[in-house]
Design a protein around this motif. Structure first.
Motif, short mmCIF file in Angstrom:
data_model
loop_
_atom_site.label_atom_id
_atom_site.label_comp_id
_atom_site.label_asym_id
_atom_site.label_seq_id
_atom_site.Cartn_x
_atom_site.Cartn_y
_atom_site.Cartn_z
N GLY A 123 46.87 42.05 -6.69
CA GLY A 123 47.79 41.85 -7.90
C GLY A 123 47.29 40.91 -8.92
O GLY A 123 48.02 40.31 -9.71
N HIS A 124 45.84 40.82 -9.01
CA HIS A 124 45.45 39.98 -10.12
C HIS A 124 45.05 40.97 -11.25
O HIS A 124 45.02 41.98 -11.00
CB HIS A 124 44.14 39.51 -9.65
CG HIS A 124 44.43 38.38 -8.68
ND1 HIS A 124 45.14 37.26 -8.79
CD2 HIS A 124 43.92 38.30 -7.21
CE1 HIS A 124 45.18 36.58 -7.75
NE2 HIS A 124 44.43 37.04 -6.86
N GLU A 125 44.79 40.21 -12.56
CA GLU A 125 44.41 41.03 -13.69
C GLU A 125 42.83 40.84 -13.77
O GLU A 125 42.54 39.90 -13.62
CB GLU A 125 45.11 40.30 -14.87
CG GLU A 125 44.87 41.06 -16.06
CD GLU A 125 45.55 40.36 -17.45
OE1 GLU A 125 45.24 40.56 -18.52
OE2 GLU A 125 46.39 39.40 -17.08
N VAL A 126 42.10 41.94 -13.92
CA VAL A 126 40.80 42.19 -13.71
C VAL A 126 40.27 42.73 -15.19
O VAL A 126 40.71 43.64 -15.36
CB VAL A 126 40.22 42.75 -12.59
CG1 VAL A 126 38.84 42.56 -12.59
CG2 VAL A 126 40.93 42.12 -11.39
N HIS A 127 39.56 41.97 -15.75
CA HIS A 127 38.67 42.72 -17.17
C HIS A 127 37.34 42.76 -16.82
O HIS A 127 36.67 41.95 -16.40
CB HIS A 127 39.13 41.61 -18.23
CG HIS A 127 40.41 41.49 -18.76
ND1 HIS A 127 40.84 40.60 -19.70
CD2 HIS A 127 41.55 42.06 -18.32
CE1 HIS A 127 41.94 40.72 -19.86
NE2 HIS A 127 42.74 41.63 -18.95
N SER A 128 36.82 44.03 -17.05
CA SER A 128 35.33 44.20 -16.90
C SER A 128 34.96 44.13 -18.27
O SER A 128 35.41 44.87 -19.06
CB SER A 128 35.05 45.72 -16.20
OG SER A 128 35.87 46.53 -16.86
N VAL A 129 33.63 43.47 -18.26
CA VAL A 129 33.04 43.36 -19.77
C VAL A 129 31.62 43.58 -19.35
O VAL A 129 30.87 43.28 -18.21
CB VAL A 129 33.31 41.85 -20.28
CG1 VAL A 129 34.69 41.94 -20.59
CG2 VAL A 129 32.79 40.69 -19.41
N LYS A 172 28.77 46.22 -25.35
CA LYS A 172 29.59 47.63 -25.06
C LYS A 172 31.23 47.06 -25.25
O LYS A 172 31.31 45.94 -25.23
CB LYS A 172 29.69 48.10 -23.50
CG LYS A 172 28.13 48.51 -23.18
CD LYS A 172 28.12 49.48 -22.28
CE LYS A 172 26.65 50.03 -22.26
NZ LYS A 172 26.35 51.23 -21.60
N LYS A 173 31.77 48.08 -25.44
CA LYS A 173 33.21 47.74 -26.10
C LYS A 173 34.14 48.55 -25.02
O LYS A 173 33.90 49.08 -24.19
CB LYS A 173 33.48 48.47 -27.25
CG LYS A 173 32.61 48.02 -28.58
CD LYS A 173 32.94 48.44 -29.71
CE LYS A 173 32.30 48.01 -30.88
NZ LYS A 173 32.19 48.81 -32.24
N ALA A 174 35.43 48.00 -24.97
CA ALA A 174 36.46 48.53 -24.32
C ALA A 174 36.52 49.89 -24.27
O ALA A 174 36.25 50.65 -25.38
CB ALA A 174 37.95 47.98 -24.30
N GLY A 177 24.65 56.01 -9.44
CA GLY A 177 25.88 55.80 -9.11
C GLY A 177 26.90 56.69 -9.90
O GLY A 177 26.54 57.62 -10.34
N HIS A 178 28.12 56.03 -10.01
CA HIS A 178 29.05 56.55 -11.07
C HIS A 178 29.03 55.70 -12.52
O HIS A 178 28.49 54.84 -12.38
CB HIS A 178 30.41 56.17 -10.51
CG HIS A 178 30.81 56.72 -9.19
ND1 HIS A 178 30.42 56.10 -8.03
CD2 HIS A 178 31.41 57.85 -8.68
CE1 HIS A 178 30.65 56.93 -6.90
NE2 HIS A 178 31.13 58.15 -7.22
N ASN A 179 29.80 56.19 -13.34
CA ASN A 179 30.02 55.45 -14.57
C ASN A 179 31.15 54.79 -14.55
O ASN A 179 32.18 54.92 -14.07
CB ASN A 179 30.35 56.44 -15.65
CG ASN A 179 28.96 57.28 -16.09
OD1 ASN A 179 28.03 56.92 -16.16
ND2 ASN A 179 29.22 58.59 -16.67
N PHE A 180 31.04 53.39 -14.83
CA PHE A 180 31.83 52.34 -14.64
C PHE A 180 32.61 51.77 -15.88
O PHE A 180 31.80 51.35 -16.62
CB PHE A 180 31.49 51.22 -13.67
CG PHE A 180 32.47 50.13 -13.49
CD1 PHE A 180 33.45 50.06 -12.52
CD2 PHE A 180 32.19 48.79 -13.90
CE1 PHE A 180 34.25 49.31 -12.09
CE2 PHE A 180 33.23 47.71 -13.77
CZ PHE A 180 34.29 47.92 -12.98
N MET A 181 34.09 51.98 -15.87
CA MET A 181 34.75 51.65 -17.25
C MET A 181 34.96 50.26 -17.79
O MET A 181 35.13 49.33 -16.78
CB MET A 181 36.08 52.30 -17.18
CG MET A 181 36.96 52.20 -18.28
SD MET A 181 36.46 53.26 -19.72
CE MET A 181 36.90 54.74 -19.17
#
Length: 195
Positions: A30-36, A40-42, A64-68
């Protein structure tokens, strides 16, 4: 439960599981998580690497994968976040050379906000000079960094599934520790999940 705003700090060749799994687990809770990621930009991605333990003297590495990336690093204000998560992999090794990253990590430590770091993630903690007097776990190759920075090494169990808590700092040796690491981090965050 009060929703926390959590910053997940990644870079190219972050460990795949150590970025994706905590990101998803914290959202699920239930948390808000921002990857930075610095530079790099959103909407952009970082490449990840999968590290595995296959009987060699060290882990193996596979693509691995590409992570957004969900939020542009240059737009964030650390003061707007309640907690920080630092995955491992190769990213912390070069991210620790970025003064803006170090300032961000120091903010969380100086403000006594919850920090979760795993595997090589504590390299950012040692570079920010925030482990002195703290017990800290990490991938064993990071032990000299922790001890050289005045931290106390928290020995992982033989399956690397343990986590170490010192105040609001929650650390772990590698992705096999995800259940324990995230459980303890959620406790530090004050998050309860009802069965």
């Amino acid at each position: 439960m009060s929703v926390k705003k959590i910053l997940l700090l990644v870079g190219d060749f972050v460990e795949d599981y150590e970025a994706m799994v905590p990101f998803q687990m914290l959202l699920m809770a239930g948390h808000e998580v921002h990857s930075v990621c610095p530079g790099k930009k959103a909407g952009e991605t970082v490449a990840t690497a999968v590290h595995d333990f296959e009987g060699h003297q060290t882990y193996s590495e596979k693509p691995g994968h590409n992570f957004m990336i969900t939020t542009t690093f240059d737009d964030i204000k650390a003061a707007d976040y309640d907690a920080l998560v630092i995955p491992g992999g190769r990213a912390p090794e070069y991210l620790r050379l970025d003064p803006a990253v170090i300032a961000c990590v120091r903010h969380f430590a100086d403000a006594d906000k919850p920090i979760a770091a795993i595997c090589h993630g504590p390299q950012l903690l040692t570079a920010a000079d925030v482990v002195k007097g703290k017990s800290c776990s990490a991938y064993p190759a990071v032990r000299p960094d922790i001890e050289g920075s005045g931290g106390t090494w928290c020995e992982p169990n033989e399956t690397f599934s343990s986590a170490c808590v010192d105040g609001k700092l929650v650390t772990a040796p590698a992705w096999p520790a995800h259940p324990e690491w995230m459980r303890k981090f959620l406790e530090v965050l004050g998050t309860t999940i009802e069965p």
